[in-house]
Design a protein around this motif. Structure first.
Motif, PDB file in Angstrom:
ATOM      1  N   MET A 416       0.825  -1.210   0.000  1.00 30.96           N
ATOM      2  CA  MET A 416       0.000   0.000   0.000  1.00 30.96           C
ATOM      3  C   MET A 416       0.862   1.265   0.000  1.00 30.96           C
ATOM      4  SD  MET A 416      -3.018  -1.247   2.615  1.00 30.96           S
ATOM      5  CE  MET A 416      -3.831   0.327   2.641  1.00 30.96           C
ATOM      6  N   ASN A 417       1.968   1.254   0.753  1.00 29.87           N
ATOM      7  CA  ASN A 417       2.857   2.420   0.762  1.00 29.87           C
ATOM      8  C   ASN A 417       3.481   2.652  -0.604  1.00 29.87           C
ATOM      9  OD1 ASN A 417       2.367   2.925   3.458  1.00 29.87           O
ATOM     10  ND2 ASN A 417       4.138   1.757   4.173  1.00 29.87           N
ATOM     11  N   SER A 418       3.851   1.549  -1.262  1.00 26.55           N
ATOM     12  CA  SER A 418       4.416   1.674  -2.604  1.00 26.55           C
ATOM     13  C   SER A 418       3.395   2.234  -3.577  1.00 26.55           C
ATOM     14  CB  SER A 418       4.905   0.304  -3.089  1.00 26.55           C
ATOM     15  OG  SER A 418       5.357   0.376  -4.416  1.00 26.55           O
ATOM     16  N   GLU A 419       2.159   1.766  -3.457  1.00 27.03           N
ATOM     17  CA  GLU A 419       1.101   2.227  -4.351  1.00 27.03           C
ATOM     18  C   GLU A 419       0.715   3.682  -4.069  1.00 27.03           C
ATOM     19  OE1 GLU A 419      -1.597   1.163  -7.567  1.00 27.03           O
ATOM     20  OE2 GLU A 419       0.246   0.313  -6.727  1.00 27.03           O
ATOM     21  N   MET A 420       0.777   4.100  -2.799  1.00 29.17           N
ATOM     22  CA  MET A 420       0.384   5.461  -2.425  1.00 29.17           C
ATOM     23  C   MET A 420       1.323   6.518  -3.002  1.00 29.17           C
ATOM     24  SD  MET A 420      -1.063   5.352   1.516  1.00 29.17           S
ATOM     25  CE  MET A 420      -1.316   7.127   1.530  1.00 29.17           C
ATOM     26  N   THR A 421       2.564   6.130  -3.303  1.00 27.91           N
ATOM     27  CA  THR A 421       3.502   7.096  -3.895  1.00 27.91           C
ATOM     28  C   THR A 421       3.030   7.575  -5.263  1.00 27.91           C
ATOM     29  OG1 THR A 421       4.829   5.290  -4.848  1.00 27.91           O
ATOM     30  CG2 THR A 421       5.459   6.086  -2.653  1.00 27.91           C
ATOM     31  N   LYS A 422       2.122   6.808  -5.886  1.00 26.56           N
ATOM     32  CA  LYS A 422       1.590   7.198  -7.190  1.00 26.56           C
ATOM     33  C   LYS A 422       0.490   8.258  -7.064  1.00 26.56           C
ATOM     34  CE  LYS A 422       2.312   2.468  -8.929  1.00 26.56           C
ATOM     35  NZ  LYS A 422       1.630   1.287  -9.532  1.00 26.56           N
ATOM     36  N   TYR A 423       0.006   8.451  -5.816  1.00 29.95           N
ATOM     37  CA  TYR A 423      -1.115   9.377  -5.603  1.00 29.95           C
ATOM     38  C   TYR A 423      -0.750  10.365  -4.494  1.00 29.95           C
ATOM     39  CZ  TYR A 423      -3.342   5.418  -7.942  1.00 29.95           C
ATOM     40  OH  TYR A 423      -3.651   4.399  -8.805  1.00 29.95           O
ATOM     41  N   PRO A 424       0.039  11.385  -4.780  1.00 32.80           N
ATOM     42  CA  PRO A 424       0.479  12.337  -3.748  1.00 32.80           C
ATOM     43  C   PRO A 424      -0.655  13.102  -3.089  1.00 32.80           C
ATOM     44  CG  PRO A 424       1.000  13.137  -5.958  1.00 32.80           C
ATOM     45  CD  PRO A 424       0.559  11.715  -6.117  1.00 32.80           C
ATOM     46  N   GLN A 425      -1.819  13.141  -3.721  1.00 33.71           N
ATOM     47  CA  GLN A 425      -2.954  13.871  -3.146  1.00 33.71           C
ATOM     48  C   GLN A 425      -3.652  13.084  -2.045  1.00 33.71           C
ATOM     49  OE1 GLN A 425      -2.906  12.250  -5.940  1.00 33.71           O
ATOM     50  NE2 GLN A 425      -4.923  11.538  -6.622  1.00 33.71           N
ATOM     51  N   ILE A 426      -3.278  11.809  -1.861  1.00 38.47           N
ATOM     52  CA  ILE A 426      -3.921  10.949  -0.871  1.00 38.47           C
ATOM     53  C   ILE A 426      -3.065  10.881   0.394  1.00 38.47           C
ATOM     54  CG2 ILE A 426      -4.653   8.592  -0.352  1.00 38.47           C
ATOM     55  CD1 ILE A 426      -5.417   8.262  -3.240  1.00 38.47           C
ATOM     56  N   HIS A 427      -3.722  11.025   1.555  1.00 33.06           N
ATOM     57  CA  HIS A 427      -3.035  10.987   2.843  1.00 33.06           C
ATOM     58  C   HIS A 427      -3.533   9.792   3.669  1.00 33.06           C
ATOM     59  CE1 HIS A 427      -1.432  14.959   1.945  1.00 33.06           C
ATOM     60  NE2 HIS A 427      -2.682  15.351   1.646  1.00 33.06           N
ATOM     61  N   GLN A 428      -2.797   9.502   4.756  1.00 33.12           N
ATOM     62  CA  GLN A 428      -3.155   8.364   5.596  1.00 33.12           C
ATOM     63  C   GLN A 428      -4.552   8.506   6.181  1.00 33.12           C
ATOM     64  OE1 GLN A 428      -0.884   5.684   6.033  1.00 33.12           O
ATOM     65  NE2 GLN A 428      -2.720   4.677   6.797  1.00 33.12           N
ATOM     66  N   GLU A 429      -4.947   9.738   6.502  1.00 29.17           N
ATOM     67  CA  GLU A 429      -6.283   9.960   7.051  1.00 29.17           C
ATOM     68  C   GLU A 429      -7.370   9.567   6.053  1.00 29.17           C
ATOM     69  OE1 GLU A 429      -3.866  12.161   6.945  1.00 29.17           O
ATOM     70  OE2 GLU A 429      -3.266  12.273   9.058  1.00 29.17           O
ATOM     71  N   ASP A 430      -7.111   9.791   4.776  1.00 27.39           N
ATOM     72  CA  ASP A 430      -8.070   9.390   3.739  1.00 27.39           C
ATOM     73  C   ASP A 430      -8.231   7.879   3.718  1.00 27.39           C
ATOM     74  OD1 ASP A 430      -8.417  12.057   2.827  1.00 27.39           O
ATOM     75  OD2 ASP A 430      -6.552  11.899   1.675  1.00 27.39           O
ATOM     76  N   LEU A 431      -7.112   7.181   3.873  1.00 25.02           N
ATOM     77  CA  LEU A 431      -7.149   5.719   3.859  1.00 25.02           C
ATOM     78  C   LEU A 431      -7.886   5.181   5.079  1.00 25.02           C
ATOM     79  CD1 LEU A 431      -6.207   3.324   2.148  1.00 25.02           C
ATOM     80  CD2 LEU A 431      -4.090   3.294   3.471  1.00 25.02           C
ATOM     81  N   ASN A 432      -7.684   5.806   6.248  1.00 29.87           N
ATOM     82  CA  ASN A 432      -8.397   5.396   7.462  1.00 29.87           C
ATOM     83  C   ASN A 432      -9.910   5.531   7.291  1.00 29.87           C
ATOM     84  OD1 ASN A 432      -6.143   4.690   8.915  1.00 29.87           O
ATOM     85  ND2 ASN A 432      -5.945   6.653   9.961  1.00 29.87           N
ATOM     86  N   ARG A 433     -10.338   6.658   6.735  1.00 27.16           N
ATOM     87  CA  ARG A 433     -11.781   6.858   6.519  1.00 27.16           C
ATOM     88  C   ARG A 433     -12.328   5.891   5.477  1.00 27.16           C
ATOM     89  NH1 ARG A 433     -10.477  12.472   7.088  1.00 27.16           N
ATOM     90  NH2 ARG A 433     -10.271  12.673   4.824  1.00 27.16           N
TER      91      ARG A 433
END
Length: 493
Positions: A416-433
């Motif tokens: 998931m961390n590797s994939e999140m680097t492709k989407y800089p507009q997404i933060h951990q709080e977004d993933l929690n929600r």
């Protein structure tokens, strides 16, 4: 013991199994909500792993204490710890306190499975045992069907804290039934000897360091502290084995280490139990995050697996008198291997009913594998070693769960961390929600598809890892030159 008392005790053991099943399924179903409520995605694994860690540490200790002091008193003490831990979990207001409470709960849980199986071995003959274990798994199946519905309703209409508090009245009922129903001759236990304090201490230190190394691995990856802990734990294990060989009353008899059949069966148990953890934890997570299913519906997807677990258990009981243990385990592991291959190729839009269909194969495979392992272990050793062998097999089940929780968590986080680097507009709080079905409506619609892609990538790698685990189980079995697993094998070197 009269038939009436035997029935009361057996039902109590079934209820204890029911309580354990309630605990496991409700927690996994509610975990996305707990993560969102306590903001604890980064330490999610510890909610599972600390419970398994403490359970693993205590399992062999409970087994030996039961041989020394009697099954009844030790079983009741274990249930009391479980009740206290459940109460504290229900009062948790932070992830840290929840993890602490789960540790106490795990101390109690370490008694439930090994002592239940040991008491069943005391009360029933080998021919009756497989069927009783099948009925015990029936209690598991019933609980697994009720728990997702109950857990989902609690999460949606009450509060997630109540998923732990529900264990309190059930535990009190179990204590009462065992206290009044189980009668033991204390003289049978007083003559066994003293507890091997050195062996117990070394075993606890080994398990603590070994499993903690895997938890650090889950948090940090394979770094120097993890490597150092593994080296130290191996040294302690070798010292433990050396001391046990010369101890008059060892915690784990050296004869169990010398039996090839016991070793192979336990290794298969470790793999199967580890894979089961992946199914229990990540199937509801897939359905809630990728399919948009409610907590109730996502948990209910595990019901077919639970129902057909009973079928697999009864089938194993019938086959044990006709086929070699190796062949039965090969059938069970093969079904699980095929199932996890199917899981690993699921597309992101996999329909809900597909999970239910594959749950049939999973249930039969788990039922055959787990039941066969438990009965075969008890029949592979001398009568006086049944309790120790049962505890060792239970320990391997817990080790498999603990190790795989860490490995699965590492795989998920890395993916998931590797994939999140492709989407800089997404933060951990977004993933929690996004992971909470009650909060997902607050996530901006513009990033929902990206969040689905991130989650799918992580879960996809989870099940690819499961393929490797079940392939390893098959390799163990294919390399095993098995003899008939029976009491004659007790002298195997």
């Amino acid at each position: 013991m009269t038939k009436q008392r035997k029935l009361i005790v057996t039902i109590a053991l079934f209820i204890a199994t029911f309580m354990s099943a309630i605990e496991g399924t409700i927690v996994t179903t509610a975990m996305p909500t707990i993560i969102s409520s306590l903001d604890g995605l980064s330490v999610m694994n510890w909610v599972f792993s600390i419970y398994l860690l403490m359970s693993a540490i205590m399992t062999p200790i409970y087994g030996k204490l039961a041989d020394l002091k009697g099954r009844k008193i030790i079983f009741i003490i274990g249930i009391l710890f479980f009740i206290i831990g459940s109460s504290l979990c229900g009062l948790s207001q932070s992830m840290e306190f929840l993890i602490f409470s789960r540790a106490i709960q795990g101390i109690g849980a370490g008694s439930i499975l090994p002592l239940s199986l040991t008491i069943i071995a005391d009360l029933y003959t080998a021919e009756e045992r497989a069927n009783i274990m099948g009925l015990n798994n029936a209690a598991w199946g019933i609980a697994s069907i009720i728990a997702p519905l109950l857990g989902g309703m609690i999460v949606q209409y009450l509060n997630w804290h109540w998923i732990f508090l529900i264990n309190v009245p059930i535990g009190i009922i179990v204590i009462g039934m065992v206290f009044f129903g189980l009668k033991e001759n204390r003289n049978n236990f007083n003559s066994v000897g003293k507890l091997d304090i050195k062996g117990a201490a070394l075993l606890m230190i080994f398990l603590l360091l070994f499993l903690y190394a895997f938890q650090l691995f889950g948090d940090q990856g394979f770094k120097a502290p993890v490597f150092l802990l593994l080296i130290i734990s191996v040294i302690i294990l070798l010292l433990f084995i050396r001391i046990e060989k010369v101890t008059e009353n060892p915690i784990i008899s050296p004869k169990l280490f010398n039996s090839k059949s016991v070793l192979i069966i336990n290794c298969v148990t470790l793999c199967v139990s580890g894979f089961l953890t992946g199914i229990d934890v990540y199937t509801p997570m897939w359905l809630q995050t990728l399919n948009g299913s409610s907590a109730t519906l996502s948990g209910l997807a595990l019901a077919p697996m639970s129902i057909f677990w009973m079928v697999g258990s009864f089938l194993a009981g019938k086959l044990l008198s006709r086929l070699e243990v190796k062949k039965i385990l090969l059938i069970g592991s093969s079904l699980l291997f095929v199932s996890t291959i199917i899981y690993s190729i699921y597309p992101i839009s996999t329909p809900y009913f597909v999970f239910c269909i594959i749950g049939v194969l999973l249930g039969i495979g788990f039922g055959m594998s787990i039941t066969t392992s438990a009965v075969a272990i008890q029949e592979s050793v001398e009568t006086k070693l049944v309790g120790s062998a049962t505890s060792l097999n239970t320990l391997f089940r817990t080790l498999g769960q603990s190790i795989m929780v860490a490995i699965y968590g590492t795989v998920l986080n890395m993916s998931m961390n590797s994939e999140m680097t492709k989407y800089p507009q997404i933060h951990q709080e977004d993933l929690n929600r996004f992971m909470n079905v009650q909060e997902v409506h607050n996530v901006p619609t513009g990033i929902l598809q990206s969040l689905r892609s991130i989650m799918y990538n992580g879960l996809h790698h989870i099940f690819i890892t499961s393929v490797v685990i079940m392939l390893l189980s098959l390799v163990f079995l294919l390399l095993w030159k098995a003899k008939n697993t029976n009491k004659n094998e007790k002298n195997e070197k």
